[in-house]
Design a protein around this motif. Structure first.
Motif, PDB file in Angstrom:
ATOM      1  N   ALA A  68       0.840  -1.199   0.000  1.00  0.00           N
ATOM      2  CA  ALA A  68       0.000   0.000   0.000  1.00  0.00           C
ATOM      3  C   ALA A  68       0.873   1.246   0.000  1.00  0.00           C
ATOM      4  O   ALA A  68       2.067   1.183   0.319  1.00  0.00           O
ATOM      5  CB  ALA A  68      -0.917  -0.002   1.219  1.00  0.00           C
ATOM      6  N   ARG A  69       0.273   2.396  -0.329  1.00  0.00           N
ATOM      7  CA  ARG A  69       1.004   3.660  -0.327  1.00  0.00           C
ATOM      8  C   ARG A  69       0.114   4.770   0.225  1.00  0.00           C
ATOM      9  O   ARG A  69      -0.985   4.998  -0.293  1.00  0.00           O
ATOM     10  CB  ARG A  69       1.424   4.074  -1.741  1.00  0.00           C
ATOM     11  N   LEU A  70       0.597   5.433   1.256  1.00  0.00           N
ATOM     12  CA  LEU A  70      -0.080   6.629   1.747  1.00  0.00           C
ATOM     13  C   LEU A  70       0.245   7.744   0.768  1.00  0.00           C
ATOM     14  O   LEU A  70       1.414   8.105   0.600  1.00  0.00           O
ATOM     15  CB  LEU A  70       0.397   6.994   3.155  1.00  0.00           C
ATOM     16  N   LEU A  71      -0.767   8.265   0.080  1.00  0.00           N
ATOM     17  CA  LEU A  71      -0.548   9.312  -0.912  1.00  0.00           C
ATOM     18  C   LEU A  71      -0.600  10.693  -0.283  1.00  0.00           C
ATOM     19  O   LEU A  71       0.124  11.595  -0.695  1.00  0.00           O
ATOM     20  CB  LEU A  71      -1.575   9.203  -2.037  1.00  0.00           C
ATOM     21  N   ILE A  72      -1.483  10.855   0.693  1.00  0.00           N
ATOM     22  CA  ILE A  72      -1.603  12.145   1.363  1.00  0.00           C
ATOM     23  C   ILE A  72      -2.268  11.947   2.717  1.00  0.00           C
ATOM     24  O   ILE A  72      -3.131  11.091   2.886  1.00  0.00           O
ATOM     25  CB  ILE A  72      -2.396  13.156   0.494  1.00  0.00           C
ATOM     26  N   GLY A  73      -1.846  12.711   3.659  1.00  0.00           N
ATOM     27  CA  GLY A  73      -2.446  12.743   4.988  1.00  0.00           C
ATOM     28  C   GLY A  73      -2.280  14.152   5.523  1.00  0.00           C
ATOM     29  O   GLY A  73      -1.185  14.538   5.903  1.00  0.00           O
ATOM     30  N   GLU A  74      -3.340  14.934   5.482  1.00  0.00           N
ATOM     31  CA  GLU A  74      -3.237  16.352   5.818  1.00  0.00           C
ATOM     32  C   GLU A  74      -4.361  16.802   6.736  1.00  0.00           C
ATOM     33  O   GLU A  74      -5.432  16.193   6.770  1.00  0.00           O
ATOM     34  CB  GLU A  74      -3.297  17.200   4.538  1.00  0.00           C
ATOM     35  N   ALA A  75      -4.108  17.890   7.441  1.00  0.00           N
ATOM     36  CA  ALA A  75      -5.130  18.509   8.279  1.00  0.00           C
ATOM     37  C   ALA A  75      -6.196  19.127   7.383  1.00  0.00           C
ATOM     38  O   ALA A  75      -5.891  19.695   6.341  1.00  0.00           O
ATOM     39  CB  ALA A  75      -4.504  19.574   9.171  1.00  0.00           C
ATOM     40  N   VAL A  76      -7.449  19.007   7.785  1.00  0.00           N
ATOM     41  CA  VAL A  76      -8.550  19.646   7.077  1.00  0.00           C
ATOM     42  C   VAL A  76      -8.659  21.065   7.622  1.00  0.00           C
ATOM     43  O   VAL A  76      -8.746  21.270   8.834  1.00  0.00           O
ATOM     44  CB  VAL A  76      -9.864  18.864   7.287  1.00  0.00           C
ATOM     45  N   LYS A  77      -8.656  22.048   6.735  1.00  0.00           N
ATOM     46  CA  LYS A  77      -8.679  23.457   7.150  1.00  0.00           C
ATOM     47  C   LYS A  77     -10.090  23.997   7.361  1.00  0.00           C
ATOM     48  O   LYS A  77     -10.368  24.664   8.336  1.00  0.00           O
ATOM     49  CB  LYS A  77      -7.943  24.327   6.127  1.00  0.00           C
ATOM     50  N   ASN A  78     -10.973  23.748   6.396  1.00  0.00           N
ATOM     51  CA  ASN A  78     -12.353  24.212   6.534  1.00  0.00           C
ATOM     52  C   ASN A  78     -13.223  23.515   5.500  1.00  0.00           C
ATOM     53  O   ASN A  78     -12.724  22.807   4.642  1.00  0.00           O
ATOM     54  CB  ASN A  78     -12.455  25.742   6.414  1.00  0.00           C
ATOM     55  N   ILE A  79     -14.502  23.763   5.589  1.00  0.00           N
ATOM     56  CA  ILE A  79     -15.469  23.159   4.670  1.00  0.00           C
ATOM     57  C   ILE A  79     -15.783  24.170   3.577  1.00  0.00           C
ATOM     58  O   ILE A  79     -16.108  25.324   3.867  1.00  0.00           O
ATOM     59  CB  ILE A  79     -16.767  22.792   5.418  1.00  0.00           C
ATOM     60  N   PHE A  80     -15.676  23.746   2.340  1.00  0.00           N
ATOM     61  CA  PHE A  80     -16.042  24.591   1.210  1.00  0.00           C
ATOM     62  C   PHE A  80     -17.476  24.281   0.781  1.00  0.00           C
ATOM     63  O   PHE A  80     -18.261  25.183   0.550  1.00  0.00           O
ATOM     64  CB  PHE A  80     -15.060  24.390   0.063  1.00  0.00           C
ATOM     65  N   ILE A  81     -17.801  22.994   0.658  1.00  0.00           N
ATOM     66  CA  ILE A  81     -19.159  22.554   0.340  1.00  0.00           C
ATOM     67  C   ILE A  81     -19.497  21.407   1.272  1.00  0.00           C
ATOM     68  O   ILE A  81     -18.736  20.453   1.389  1.00  0.00           O
ATOM     69  CB  ILE A  81     -19.277  22.064  -1.118  1.00  0.00           C
ATOM     70  N   GLY A  82     -20.610  21.495   1.938  1.00  0.00           N
ATOM     71  CA  GLY A  82     -21.044  20.424   2.820  1.00  0.00           C
ATOM     72  C   GLY A  82     -21.604  20.962   4.115  1.00  0.00           C
ATOM     73  O   GLY A  82     -21.547  22.168   4.383  1.00  0.00           O
ATOM     74  N   PRO A  83     -22.152  20.063   4.937  1.00  0.00           N
ATOM     75  CA  PRO A  83     -22.746  20.483   6.206  1.00  0.00           C
ATOM     76  C   PRO A  83     -21.700  21.134   7.115  1.00  0.00           C
ATOM     77  O   PRO A  83     -20.624  20.590   7.326  1.00  0.00           O
ATOM     78  CB  PRO A  83     -23.247  19.178   6.825  1.00  0.00           C
ATOM     79  N   MET A  84     -22.026  22.287   7.641  1.00  0.00           N
ATOM     80  CA  MET A  84     -21.091  23.024   8.493  1.00  0.00           C
ATOM     81  C   MET A  84     -20.822  22.316   9.816  1.00  0.00           C
ATOM     82  O   MET A  84     -19.820  22.571  10.461  1.00  0.00           O
ATOM     83  CB  MET A  84     -21.612  24.439   8.756  1.00  0.00           C
ATOM     84  N   ASP A  85     -21.703  21.401  10.202  1.00  0.00           N
ATOM     85  CA  ASP A  85     -21.501  20.692  11.467  1.00  0.00           C
ATOM     86  C   ASP A  85     -20.712  19.391  11.292  1.00  0.00           C
ATOM     87  O   ASP A  85     -20.490  18.664  12.238  1.00  0.00           O
ATOM     88  CB  ASP A  85     -22.837  20.408  12.149  1.00  0.00           C
ATOM     89  N   GLU A  86     -20.278  19.107  10.082  1.00  0.00           N
ATOM     90  CA  GLU A  86     -19.516  17.881   9.835  1.00  0.00           C
ATOM     91  C   GLU A  86     -18.046  18.243   9.589  1.00  0.00           C
ATOM     92  O   GLU A  86     -17.537  18.181   8.477  1.00  0.00           O
ATOM     93  CB  GLU A  86     -20.092  17.107   8.642  1.00  0.00           C
ATOM     94  N   ASN A  87     -17.387  18.647  10.644  1.00  0.00           N
ATOM     95  CA  ASN A  87     -15.979  19.032  10.564  1.00  0.00           C
ATOM     96  C   ASN A  87     -15.079  17.822  10.749  1.00  0.00           C
ATOM     97  O   ASN A  87     -15.346  16.966  11.582  1.00  0.00           O
ATOM     98  CB  ASN A  87     -15.646  20.071  11.648  1.00  0.00           C
ATOM     99  N   TRP A  88     -13.995  17.783   9.989  1.00  0.00           N
ATOM    100  CA  TRP A  88     -13.037  16.690  10.063  1.00  0.00           C
ATOM    101  C   TRP A  88     -11.674  17.251  10.436  1.00  0.00           C
ATOM    102  O   TRP A  88     -11.333  18.374  10.071  1.00  0.00           O
ATOM    103  CB  TRP A  88     -12.968  15.942   8.724  1.00  0.00           C
ATOM    104  N   ASP A  89     -10.894  16.450  11.154  1.00  0.00           N
ATOM    105  CA  ASP A  89      -9.557  16.876  11.559  1.00  0.00           C
ATOM    106  C   ASP A  89      -8.496  16.557  10.522  1.00  0.00           C
ATOM    107  O   ASP A  89      -7.593  17.348  10.283  1.00  0.00           O
ATOM    108  CB  ASP A  89      -9.164  16.232  12.901  1.00  0.00           C
TER     109      ASP A  89
END
Length: 137
Positions: A68-89
């Motif tokens: 397997a290969r980890l291609l990317i693992g990054e902090a989520v900055k903000n929501i552009f499209i989607g429910p505002m209460d569904e924040n991800w780290d």
């Protein structure tokens, strides 16, 4: 809260061509403090530390050993499209040569030892299986 797949999700995940490469899209939300079972000998820490330092860093090493290969693992900055209460780290994108390699990872003894930190650190998660055949490594 979603940390484990349902039986139906497992059945759907394993259907289809098992030899095609896959991409796993992971969205994770951490607990403020990791939650280990009573009697655990794990040193208390934040959910972020349990997941990122104790689980993800070591799980990616194990996964790479089986292809397997980890291609990317990054902090989520903000929501552009989607429910505002569904924040991800964090957001992870992981490529696997096929479905079986992913399933083999889940039963590898070294991985199973780490899984307690994944569960302890996560408040919520989403994992999506995508076609990985167009990925150039």
């Amino acid at each position: 809260m979603y940390v484990f797949p349902t039986d139906q999700q497992i059945e759907e995940f394993t259907s289809g061509d098992p030899d095609l490469p896959i991409l796993m899209v992971n969205l994770v939300r951490f607990r403020e403090n990791a939650f280990y079972p009573d009697g655990s000998d794990h040193v208390p820490c934040s959910g972020r530390e349990a997941f990122e330092e104790r689980y993800a860093r070591n799980a990616s090493i194990i996964a790479e050993k089986i292809g397997a290969r980890l291609l990317i693992g990054e902090a989520v900055k903000n929501i552009f499209i989607g429910p505002m209460d569904e924040n991800w780290d964090r957001f992870y994108l992981i490529w696997y040569p096929n479905t079986q390699v992913f399933l083999d990872l889940l039963v590898t003894p070294a991985y199973l030892e780490l899984a307690v930190h994944r569960v302890a650190g996560l408040l919520d998660s989403r994992i999506y299986k995508c076609d990985g055949s167009g990925v150039e490594l």
